[in-house]
Scaffold this active site. Sequence first.
Site, PDB file in Angstrom:
ATOM      1  N   ARG A  17       0.854  -1.197   0.000  1.00 20.31           N
ATOM      2  CA  ARG A  17       0.000   0.000   0.000  1.00 20.31           C
ATOM      3  C   ARG A  17       0.886   1.243   0.000  1.00 20.31           C
ATOM      4  O   ARG A  17       0.862   2.031   0.941  1.00 20.31           O
ATOM      5  CB  ARG A  17      -0.924  -0.020   1.230  1.00 20.31           C
ATOM      6  CG  ARG A  17      -1.653  -1.319   1.479  1.00 20.31           C
ATOM      7  CD  ARG A  17      -2.581  -1.713   0.371  1.00 20.31           C
ATOM      8  NE  ARG A  17      -3.833  -0.982   0.329  1.00 20.31           N
ATOM      9  CZ  ARG A  17      -4.903  -1.256   1.055  1.00 20.31           C
ATOM     10  NH1 ARG A  17      -4.865  -2.234   1.911  1.00 20.31           N
ATOM     11  NH2 ARG A  17      -6.001  -0.558   0.922  1.00 20.31           N
ATOM     12  N   TYR A  43      -1.385  -1.112   8.204  1.00 16.26           N
ATOM     13  CA  TYR A  43      -2.470  -1.974   8.679  1.00 16.26           C
ATOM     14  C   TYR A  43      -2.544  -1.995  10.202  1.00 16.26           C
ATOM     15  O   TYR A  43      -1.528  -1.852  10.888  1.00 16.26           O
ATOM     16  CB  TYR A  43      -2.256  -3.413   8.206  1.00 16.26           C
ATOM     17  CG  TYR A  43      -2.468  -3.599   6.732  1.00 16.26           C
ATOM     18  CD1 TYR A  43      -3.740  -3.515   6.183  1.00 16.26           C
ATOM     19  CD2 TYR A  43      -1.407  -3.868   5.886  1.00 16.26           C
ATOM     20  CE1 TYR A  43      -3.941  -3.681   4.830  1.00 16.26           C
ATOM     21  CE2 TYR A  43      -1.601  -4.037   4.520  1.00 16.26           C
ATOM     22  CZ  TYR A  43      -2.871  -3.944   4.003  1.00 16.26           C
ATOM     23  OH  TYR A  43      -3.071  -4.108   2.669  1.00 16.26           O
ATOM     24  N   GLN A  82       0.150   2.688  -5.947  1.00 12.79           N
ATOM     25  CA  GLN A  82      -1.236   3.148  -5.786  1.00 12.79           C
ATOM     26  C   GLN A  82      -2.146   2.757  -6.957  1.00 12.79           C
ATOM     27  O   GLN A  82      -3.280   2.357  -6.761  1.00 12.79           O
ATOM     28  CB  GLN A  82      -1.236   4.666  -5.645  1.00 12.79           C
ATOM     29  CG  GLN A  82      -2.094   5.143  -4.510  1.00 12.79           C
ATOM     30  CD  GLN A  82      -1.772   6.570  -4.110  1.00 12.79           C
ATOM     31  OE1 GLN A  82      -1.033   7.270  -4.786  1.00 12.79           O
ATOM     32  NE2 GLN A  82      -2.334   6.994  -3.014  1.00 12.79           N
TER      33      GLN A  82
HETATM   34  P1  NAD Z   1      -8.400  -2.681   6.418  1.00 20.01           P
HETATM   35  O1  NAD Z   1      -9.470  -3.060   5.450  1.00 20.01           O
HETATM   36  O2  NAD Z   1      -7.314  -3.660   6.690  1.00 20.01           O
HETATM   37  O3  NAD Z   1      -9.100  -2.302   7.824  1.00 20.01           O
HETATM   38  C1  NAD Z   1     -10.100  -1.303   7.866  1.00 20.01           C
HETATM   39  C2  NAD Z   1      -9.863  -0.403   9.049  1.00 20.01           C
HETATM   40  O4  NAD Z   1     -10.157  -1.103  10.267  1.00 20.01           O
HETATM   41  C3  NAD Z   1      -8.422   0.102   9.198  1.00 20.01           C
HETATM   42  O5  NAD Z   1      -8.405   1.520   9.120  1.00 20.01           O
HETATM   43  C4  NAD Z   1      -7.990  -0.419  10.557  1.00 20.01           C
HETATM   44  O6  NAD Z   1      -7.152   0.497  11.253  1.00 20.01           O
HETATM   45  C5  NAD Z   1      -9.323  -0.577  11.265  1.00 20.01           C
HETATM   46  N1  NAD Z   1      -9.301  -1.453  12.437  1.00 20.01           N
HETATM   47  C6  NAD Z   1      -8.688  -2.652  12.595  1.00 20.01           C
HETATM   48  N2  NAD Z   1      -8.887  -3.117  13.827  1.00 20.01           N
HETATM   49  C7  NAD Z   1      -9.663  -2.223  14.482  1.00 20.01           C
HETATM   50  C8  NAD Z   1     -10.212  -2.146  15.791  1.00 20.01           C
HETATM   51  N3  NAD Z   1     -10.002  -3.111  16.681  1.00 20.01           N
HETATM   52  N4  NAD Z   1     -10.960  -1.076  16.108  1.00 20.01           N
HETATM   53  C9  NAD Z   1     -11.169  -0.079  15.198  1.00 20.01           C
HETATM   54  N5  NAD Z   1     -10.686  -0.092  13.964  1.00 20.01           N
HETATM   55  C10 NAD Z   1      -9.931  -1.147  13.600  1.00 20.01           C
HETATM   56  O7  NAD Z   1      -7.738  -1.278   6.025  1.00 20.01           O
HETATM   57  P2  NAD Z   1      -7.537  -0.634   4.589  1.00 20.01           P
HETATM   58  O8  NAD Z   1      -8.674   0.212   4.222  1.00 20.01           O
HETATM   59  O9  NAD Z   1      -7.144  -1.727   3.656  1.00 20.01           O
HETATM   60  O10 NAD Z   1      -6.299   0.325   4.868  1.00 20.01           O
HETATM   61  C11 NAD Z   1      -5.130  -0.202   5.470  1.00 20.01           C
HETATM   62  C12 NAD Z   1      -4.081   0.846   5.604  1.00 20.01           C
HETATM   63  O11 NAD Z   1      -3.499   1.145   4.341  1.00 20.01           O
HETATM   64  C13 NAD Z   1      -4.557   2.190   6.152  1.00 20.01           C
HETATM   65  O12 NAD Z   1      -3.576   2.683   7.041  1.00 20.01           O
HETATM   66  C14 NAD Z   1      -4.648   3.072   4.948  1.00 20.01           C
HETATM   67  O13 NAD Z   1      -4.516   4.442   5.245  1.00 20.01           O
HETATM   68  C15 NAD Z   1      -3.473   2.545   4.157  1.00 20.01           C
HETATM   69  N6  NAD Z   1      -3.587   2.803   2.714  1.00 20.01           N
HETATM   70  C16 NAD Z   1      -2.530   3.414   2.098  1.00 20.01           C
HETATM   71  C17 NAD Z   1      -2.595   3.639   0.732  1.00 20.01           C
HETATM   72  C18 NAD Z   1      -1.450   4.304   0.030  1.00 20.01           C
HETATM   73  O14 NAD Z   1      -0.636   4.929   0.649  1.00 20.01           O
HETATM   74  N7  NAD Z   1      -1.348   4.135  -1.254  1.00 20.01           N
HETATM   75  C19 NAD Z   1      -3.696   3.246   0.008  1.00 20.01           C
HETATM   76  C20 NAD Z   1      -4.742   2.617   0.669  1.00 20.01           C
HETATM   77  C21 NAD Z   1      -4.663   2.380   2.043  1.00 20.01           C
END
Ligand code: NAD
Length: 341
Positions: A84, A190, A89
């Site tokens: 990620r 994550y 991206q």
């Molecule tokens: P995900 O689908 O793995 O999880 C969804 C959300 O659930 C996450 O924000 C996580 O922090 C939250 N979560 C997990 N356990 C929890 C708990 N016990 N209580 C409350 N919330 C909880 O996440 P995602 O949408 O795939 O994103 C994962 C990470 O990747 C994030 O930090 C996001 O900002 C990052 N990201 C970066 C890029 C990039 O830089 N290109 C692109 C997409 C996502």
Amino acid sequence: MVVPAGAGSAAGFRDEDYRNAGAEVDDGPAREADLVLAVGPVTAGDVAPTGAVISFLDPLGDPAGIAALAGAGITAFAMEAIPRTTLAQSMDALSSQATSAGYEAVLAGAAQLPRFLPMMMTAAGTIRPAKVLVLGAGVAGLTAIATARRLGAIVAGYDIRPAAREQVESLGATFVGGPVEESAEDAGGYAGAVTEDTRQAQLEALATHVAAADLVITTAQVPGREAPLLVTTEMVEAMAPGSVVVDLAAASGGNCEVSAPDRTVVHHGVTVMGPVDLPSRTAGHSSDMYSRNVVSLLTHLTGEDGMLAMDMDDEITAAACVAHDGAVVSERVRALLEEGS
Ligand code: NAD
């Protein structure tokens, strides 16, 4: 380039469109291909021996499936394993499909809700806006927040990662006061599993907010693990009748104790939905985005001669490749296979 007949019909793409783009449309049984580009699932029988596949492959949920592909000599790239990072991206299919899921979660929940989302001033009185609570503010959660805001709801969000606060607030939602943990976020962004104390503190902090919400959308996930429980049966029972919970984590254990994968249950007058394939409800745009993700990865992987260039020193190639040269090359998948044997 062969496309199975009818492959795009549910997304609004006709066989004719694929033919016009230069592909052959095949009505017959699936053939082995040297390179398979798919959404998933894919089995070794779909790919020619020594061929390659790019698809969602669920490497952490189905390590044995990756071992079977490796055993057949297939080179496999899992869309889930793309890092990620900013550089990757344009290939990030988890994000593109989570965008669809977050948007659709609001529409699916709103359609079940016996209330409007926006405030309305009518001759028959003023309607108060609905309260929407989004738990987990990753890509799907943030899209759900933005969508519910556009529909005029009063929106609150929560995530265990402190970095999410600013993102939630920038979308015009309030960040619900609950425990946040700097250490919850790994190098890939994550969240990891939380301690039992944090889990209890979360449930206590969220209880009143869940009870006050008309629509709760849960999106919290921890890769390779069961989803965290954030909404207990007792919390659902404290919600007003007619309220709705949409649990996007239902397929991986559920954020809501009452939800069941791919089912809608009514518990104490509260509708609890556990949709497992929301991106298919916006199949046209989900497909557009996914195809761009796949083409971007494929372009990254191919050399000037049009052949796969397996540069395992490249960060994206090394992360996305889960099977190569007859072996499982992902360390996490190998560890899971060892745990299971
Ligand atoms: P995900 O689908 O793995 O999880 C969804 C959300 O659930 C996450 O924000 C996580 O922090 C939250 N979560 C997990 N356990 C929890 C708990 N016990 N209580 C409350 N919330 C909880 O996440 P995602 O949408 O795939 O994103 C994962 C990470 O990747 C994030 O930090 C996001 O900002 C990052 N990201 C970066 C890029 C990039 O830089 N290109 C692109 C997409 C996502």
